[in-house]
Enzyme design. Structure first.
Site, mmCIF file in Angstrom:
data_model
loop_
_atom_site.group_PDB
_atom_site.id
_atom_site.type_symbol
_atom_site.label_atom_id
_atom_site.label_comp_id
_atom_site.label_asym_id
_atom_site.label_seq_id
_atom_site.Cartn_x
_atom_site.Cartn_y
_atom_site.Cartn_z
ATOM 1 N N ASP A 90 0.807 -1.231 0.000
ATOM 2 C CA ASP A 90 0.000 0.000 0.000
ATOM 3 C C ASP A 90 0.837 1.276 0.000
ATOM 4 O O ASP A 90 2.000 1.295 0.383
ATOM 5 C CB ASP A 90 -0.957 0.006 1.197
ATOM 6 C CG ASP A 90 -0.235 -0.071 2.534
ATOM 7 O OD1 ASP A 90 0.753 -0.832 2.631
ATOM 8 O OD2 ASP A 90 -0.631 0.636 3.475
ATOM 9 N N GLU A 148 -0.712 -1.885 5.131
ATOM 10 C CA GLU A 148 0.178 -1.805 6.301
ATOM 11 C C GLU A 148 0.089 -0.443 6.980
ATOM 12 O O GLU A 148 0.156 -0.336 8.205
ATOM 13 C CB GLU A 148 1.632 -2.108 5.896
ATOM 14 C CG GLU A 148 2.584 -2.251 7.088
ATOM 15 C CD GLU A 148 2.955 -0.933 7.732
ATOM 16 O OE1 GLU A 148 3.038 -0.874 8.980
ATOM 17 O OE2 GLU A 148 3.149 0.063 7.016
ATOM 18 N N GLU A 149 -0.038 0.616 6.163
ATOM 19 C CA GLU A 149 -0.048 1.973 6.730
ATOM 20 C C GLU A 149 -1.333 2.245 7.525
ATOM 21 O O GLU A 149 -1.476 3.291 8.127
ATOM 22 C CB GLU A 149 0.109 3.012 5.621
ATOM 23 C CG GLU A 149 1.415 2.915 4.830
ATOM 24 C CD GLU A 149 2.633 3.400 5.615
ATOM 25 O OE1 GLU A 149 2.480 3.811 6.779
ATOM 26 O OE2 GLU A 149 3.732 3.362 5.043
ATOM 27 N N ARG A 188 18.331 -7.461 14.208
ATOM 28 C CA ARG A 188 18.609 -7.759 15.617
ATOM 29 C C ARG A 188 17.569 -8.732 16.160
ATOM 30 O O ARG A 188 16.439 -8.769 15.667
ATOM 31 C CB ARG A 188 18.639 -6.483 16.451
ATOM 32 C CG ARG A 188 17.278 -5.832 16.651
ATOM 33 C CD ARG A 188 17.417 -4.468 17.271
ATOM 34 N NE ARG A 188 18.166 -4.431 18.521
ATOM 35 C CZ ARG A 188 17.691 -4.795 19.703
ATOM 36 N NH1 ARG A 188 16.471 -5.254 19.816
ATOM 37 N NH2 ARG A 188 18.437 -4.709 20.790
ATOM 38 N N HIS A 375 7.778 8.777 4.389
ATOM 39 C CA HIS A 375 6.534 9.564 4.511
ATOM 40 C C HIS A 375 6.749 11.029 4.136
ATOM 41 O O HIS A 375 5.877 11.859 4.368
ATOM 42 C CB HIS A 375 5.902 9.460 5.920
ATOM 43 C CG HIS A 375 5.439 8.066 6.261
ATOM 44 N ND1 HIS A 375 4.480 7.798 7.218
ATOM 45 C CD2 HIS A 375 5.801 6.854 5.766
ATOM 46 C CE1 HIS A 375 4.274 6.491 7.294
ATOM 47 N NE2 HIS A 375 5.078 5.901 6.427
HETATM 48 ZN ZN LIG Z 1 5.272 3.891 6.354
HETATM 49 ZN ZN LIG Z 2 6.450 1.101 5.542
#
Ligand SMILES: [Zn+2]
Ligand SMILES: [Zn+2]
Length: 403
Positions: A90, A148-149, A188, A375
């Protein structure tokens, strides 16, 4: 499209040679996604493009999972364990300011986080693995995830059963990362990214004349005390060894200089790594807001959302990715464990279900002016990172099935 080599020749140079040959296609696909960015659960053109390519190559896949999600299945020479690879598809509601030939053609929507790159890398990985499927024993599931956002596509995909039939043993995923130089890998064990929680609070006082305060309950004074008191949660309730953030990002009240405001509104976000904090910040916020309001005779309404849990990497899977990264990166000291961020990611839901590892792939190149933060309306990354992403995934697959 790419010169194939005998399947027996899986070694460093051949793998790298073959993957590097994919570079023009990776760039073409990435630019295709970049030009046609789509918001969460609307990734129709993106999903159609992926599905069309998978179809063309003869790769088994299922579409329409959690609206626009896709799962591709690549079987090796025989069945054994199942490794999943996750990519998000997305874009963001941002107007792109880059003047590039492949700039967004969708007004107000932009791939400003690099998910266009993630999708291209996953597609390239599917292509490579399918054409070298005789070289590994096991099954690879490639998960193309929507939203996801926000509001989050991982959870509905899990609920739709993407980790079953066949059951996934482990999962990996990557985020292109402009906070790290091109060609480095951040990995990690344990917490990599923070939990994301949001809140909105309305304070109800009693408005009145700015010069006659004793007849009012000043919502501005109450809100100011709440903002300050909330900072004591991190300062005085959280073990200093743990990391956490409470941010009040919005504070609105009042209409005039000489009027005491009837109501005040605030909103903010909470971040932390330690999963034991689940529920804790909500509880403390409520206690503090209730206490301050009560002391002034004010009322309140608090809304609280726990969006994503922290991204926690399994130690064994993190070690696997780390050992692969040491082979893939070409810069000395290029594998970086100091890569934690208070940013969040819904990859965390997959990692709650199966052991796995999420890692960062450095994509910033200041020399090409490709170092704007994620962003940002001028965000872009160095596309030479794309084959490196494919190589990381391919080598993780090989290594995972070795065990
Ligand atoms: Zn993002
Ligand atoms: Zn992202």
């Amino acid at each position: 499209m790419v010169s194939t080599v005998p399947n027996s020749s899986i070694n460093l140079s051949y793998v790298r040679h073959d993957i590097r040959a994919l570079q023009p296609h990776l760039v073409e696909w990435r630019r295709q996604f970049h030009q046609k960015p789509e918001l969460g659960f609307q990734e129709k053109l993106t999903a159609d493009f992926i599905s069309q390519k998978l179809q063309e190559w003869g790769i088994e896949h299922h579409t329409g999972i959690a609206e626009t999600g896709i799962v591709a299945i690549i079987n090796g020479k025989s069945e054994a364990k199942v490794l999943a690879i996750r990519a998000d598809m997305d874009a963001l509601p941002i107007q792109e300011l880059n003047e590039v030939p492949y700039r967004s053609q969708h007004d107000g929507v932009m791939h400003a986080c690099g998910h266009d790159g993630h999708t291209a890398i996953a597609l390239g990985t599917a292509y490579y693995l399918h054409h070298h499927r005789e070289s590994f024993t096991g099954t690879v599931k490639i998960i193309f995830q929507p939203a996801e956002e926000g509001p989050g596509g991982a959870k509905p995909m899990i609920e739709a059963g993407v980790l079953q039939t066949p059951d996934v043993d482990a999962i990996i995923g990557l985020h292109l990362w402009n906070n790290m130089p091109l060609g480095t890998v951040g990995v990690r064990a344990g917490a990599l990214m923070a939990a994301v929680e949001l809140f909105r609070c309305q304070i109800f006082g009693k408005g009145g004349h700015g010069a006659i305060p004793h007849q009012t309950i000043d919502s501005v004074v109450v809100a100011a005390q709440i903002v300050n008191a909330l900072q004591t949660i991190v300062a005085r309730n959280v073990n200093p060894i743990d990391s956490a953030v409470v941010t009040v990002g919005e504070l609105h009240a009042g209409t005039a200089k000489n009027v005491i405001a009837d109501t005040a509104n605030m909103s903010g976000t909470v971040r932390y790594f330690n999963p034991e904090f689940a529920g804790f910040f909500h509880q403390r916020l409520e206690q503090i807001i209730a206490g301050v309001c009560q002391s002034h005779g004010a009322n309140y309404d608090l809304e609280y959302w726990s969006l994503y849990p922290p991204v926690i990497n399994d130690p064994g899977m993190a070690e696997l990715v780390h050992s692969v990264a040491e082979k893939v990166v070409e810069t000395p000291m290029g594998v970086v464990p100091e890569c934690q961020t208070m940013g969040g990611e819904d990859m965390s839901f997959f990692l709650q279900e199966v052991p796995g590892c999420y890692f960062f792939l450095g994509s910033a190149n200041p020399e090409k002016n490709l170092a704007y933060p994620h962003h940002h309306p001028r965000f872009d990354f160095d596309e030479t990172v794309l084959p490196m992403g494919v190589e990381m995934f391919v080598r993780c697959v090989e290594k995972f099935f070795e065990y």
